[in-house]
Design a protein around this motif. Structure first.
Motif, PDB file in Angstrom:
ATOM      1  N   SER A  85      -6.598  -6.381   2.804  1.00 15.89           N
ATOM      2  CA  SER A  85      -5.699  -5.944   1.726  1.00 15.89           C
ATOM      3  C   SER A  85      -5.676  -6.937   0.557  1.00 15.89           C
ATOM      4  O   SER A  85      -5.189  -6.602  -0.523  1.00 15.89           O
ATOM      5  CB  SER A  85      -4.286  -5.746   2.274  1.00 15.89           C
ATOM      6  OG  SER A  85      -3.852  -6.926   2.911  1.00 15.89           O
ATOM      7  N   MET A 115      -4.714  -3.165  14.450  1.00 13.27           N
ATOM      8  CA  MET A 115      -5.672  -2.195  13.913  1.00 13.27           C
ATOM      9  C   MET A 115      -6.755  -1.886  14.933  1.00 13.27           C
ATOM     10  O   MET A 115      -7.065  -0.735  15.196  1.00 13.27           O
ATOM     11  CB  MET A 115      -6.373  -2.804  12.688  1.00 13.27           C
ATOM     12  CG  MET A 115      -5.940  -2.238  11.391  1.00 13.27           C
ATOM     13  SD  MET A 115      -6.915  -2.969  10.070  1.00 13.27           S
ATOM     14  CE  MET A 115      -5.626  -3.486   8.993  1.00 13.27           C
ATOM     15  N   SER A 165      -8.833 -11.370   4.068  1.00 12.57           N
ATOM     16  CA  SER A 165      -7.923 -10.364   4.628  1.00 12.57           C
ATOM     17  C   SER A 165      -8.159  -9.096   3.811  1.00 12.57           C
ATOM     18  O   SER A 165      -8.176  -9.151   2.574  1.00 12.57           O
ATOM     19  CB  SER A 165      -6.479 -10.856   4.462  1.00 12.57           C
ATOM     20  OG  SER A 165      -5.569  -9.823   4.694  1.00 12.57           O
ATOM     21  N   ALA A 219       0.836  -1.207   0.000  1.00 10.10           N
ATOM     22  CA  ALA A 219       0.000   0.000   0.000  1.00 10.10           C
ATOM     23  C   ALA A 219       0.868   1.253   0.000  1.00 10.10           C
ATOM     24  O   ALA A 219       1.803   1.375   0.803  1.00 10.10           O
ATOM     25  CB  ALA A 219      -0.919  -0.003   1.212  1.00 10.10           C
TER      26      ALA A 219
HETATM   27  O1  PMV Z   1      -5.133  -6.923   5.215  1.00 10.80           O
HETATM   28  P1  PMV Z   1      -4.456  -6.959   6.510  1.00 10.80           P
HETATM   29  O2  PMV Z   1      -5.376  -7.293   7.633  1.00 10.80           O
HETATM   30  O3  PMV Z   1      -3.245  -7.848   6.461  1.00 10.80           O
HETATM   31  O4  PMV Z   1      -3.906  -5.473   6.825  1.00 10.80           O
HETATM   32  C1  PMV Z   1      -2.938  -4.826   6.054  1.00 10.80           C
HETATM   33  C2  PMV Z   1      -2.433  -3.638   6.753  1.00 10.80           C
HETATM   34  C3  PMV Z   1      -1.245  -2.921   6.141  1.00 10.80           C
HETATM   35  O5  PMV Z   1      -0.431  -3.807   5.405  1.00 10.80           O
HETATM   36  C4  PMV Z   1      -0.407  -2.336   7.271  1.00 10.80           C
HETATM   37  C5  PMV Z   1      -1.685  -1.748   5.261  1.00 10.80           C
HETATM   38  C6  PMV Z   1      -2.198  -2.081   3.901  1.00 10.80           C
HETATM   39  O6  PMV Z   1      -2.978  -1.274   3.388  1.00 10.80           O
HETATM   40  O7  PMV Z   1      -1.800  -3.099   3.304  1.00 10.80           O
END
Ligand code: PMV
Length: 333
Positions: free
Chosen positions: A156, A211, A154, A30
């Motif tokens: 992202s 988070m 997930s 991201a």
């Molecule tokens: O999708 P998750 O729950 O793995 O969260 C991703 C969180 C970050 O990598 C820190 C930010 C992002 O947007 O990918």
């Protein structure tokens, strides 16, 4: 009660499944971060986010129907026991699917990126499972629905169905059917991402926990959605015009602001290690010396550097072990 997966696979028709469904999904990094959920069960975000894919780095999933009465999951050839840290999330995801298909599955995953170390392995993992199930059952789901399906595993992961720059639209509906990623119709052949491996052991706490803890306890988090809205506009414009300085400055600031929210949580959360801070200092010093490079950081100690191809030699002088990826270069898609 209708489950999110049922809503999504509403038009699912029992096509004959093929023998094995297979798919590879790239990880994504991201540039504008996703941090905070308005619905934790559906992985619905508070804000939009925007990413770039890492070609060739990600997860290969293969899925077959099993005769047994439970799912079997293996990672890199090793069967996961129920006590494995990754088992519950993967098993729950397969169960959400099997509630509809009435099948149990054998899922085999192979990673070409370190797992749970802040290199977005969960993004490529759940995107590859959604794609592999779509292949197995010959559902022919749209890119939009595959993105939603991946998001349920997930957040992202919804940005890993397609390549290039992907924009995850937060959406507004409670059922999440308007929360998915779309690919920007833009490329940037000169753009390089350098993966700086600082520590690839699994992180101390999951991004899910971090988070929710940040959202609940950090006063700074209140400012986060406003900042993301601003940063997103700047980065979109920077991608449009290939304004590297605006892209780098904003992506770095956005990542640091996310980590500032975490360090102002109670108790504070830190993903950086001593070597992470030392590497950041090296990036600042390189910039002072006229090398235009920036970094971004996710839920782990590793950094991802951003720079342009014509500065590659200078950047490698600073970080000789950098793993260099060119998302839109020859190796990209
Ligand atoms: O999708 P998750 O729950 O793995 O969260 C991703 C969180 C970050 O990598 C820190 C930010 C992002 O947007 O990918």
């Amino acid at each position: 009660m209708v489950t999110p997966m049922q809503l999504l696979l509403n038009d699912y028709q029992a096509h004959d499944a093929i023998n094995e469904g297979k798919a590879f999904a790239n990880s994504n990094i991201a540039l504008i971060k996703y941090w905070g959920k308005r619905d934790a069960d559906l992985n619905l975000p508070i804000t939009d986010s925007l990413s770039i894919h890492l070609p060739g780095l990600g997860t290969e999933a293969s899925v077959r129907i099993l005769d047994g009465d439970c799912h079997q999951i293996s990672i890199d050839g090793f069967a996961l026991g129920t006590d494995h840290a990754a088992f519950k999330g993967l098993n729950n995801y397969l169960t959400a699917i099997s509630d509809i298909t009435k099948h149990h599955y054998h899922l085999s995953l192979r990673f070409t990126i370190p797992v749970a170390a802040g290199f977005a392995s969960s993004a490529s993992c759940f995107a590859s499972i959604a794609l592999a199930c779509n292949d197995l059952h010959q559902w022919n789901l749209s890119t939009k629905n595959l993105s939603i399906m991946a998001r349920l595993g997930s957040g992202s992961a919804c940005r890993s169905i397609e390549a290039g720059f992907c924009h995850w639209h937060a959406g507004e509906s409670d059922n999440g059917l308007d929360s998915y990623a779309t690919q920007l119709d833009l490329t940037w052949p000169e753009l390089c991402i350098g993966l700086l491996h600082i520590d690839n052991t699994p992180k101390p706490y999951s991004s899910r926990l971090a988070m929710s803890h940040t959202q609940k306890t950090s006063f700074l988090y209140q400012a986060w959605p406003t900042q993301v809205a601003h940063d997103l506009k700047v980065v979109q414009q920077a991608i449009n015009t290939h304004d590297f300085q605006a892209l780098g400055e904003t992506a770095e600031h956005n990542a640091e602001s996310m980590h500032a929210c975490m360090s102002s949580a109670k108790p504070a959360l830190f993903y950086s290690q001593g070597n992470t801070l030392a590497a950041k200092a090296q990036v600042f010093k390189a910039r002072e010396q006229g090398i235009p490079m920036y970094y971004t950081q996710d839920a782990g100690p590793n950094l991802k550097c951003l720079f342009l191809q014509h500065d590659l030699d200078a950047v490698l002088d600073v970080f000789p072990n950098l793993q260099v990826i060119q998302p839109f270069g020859d190796a990209g898609e």
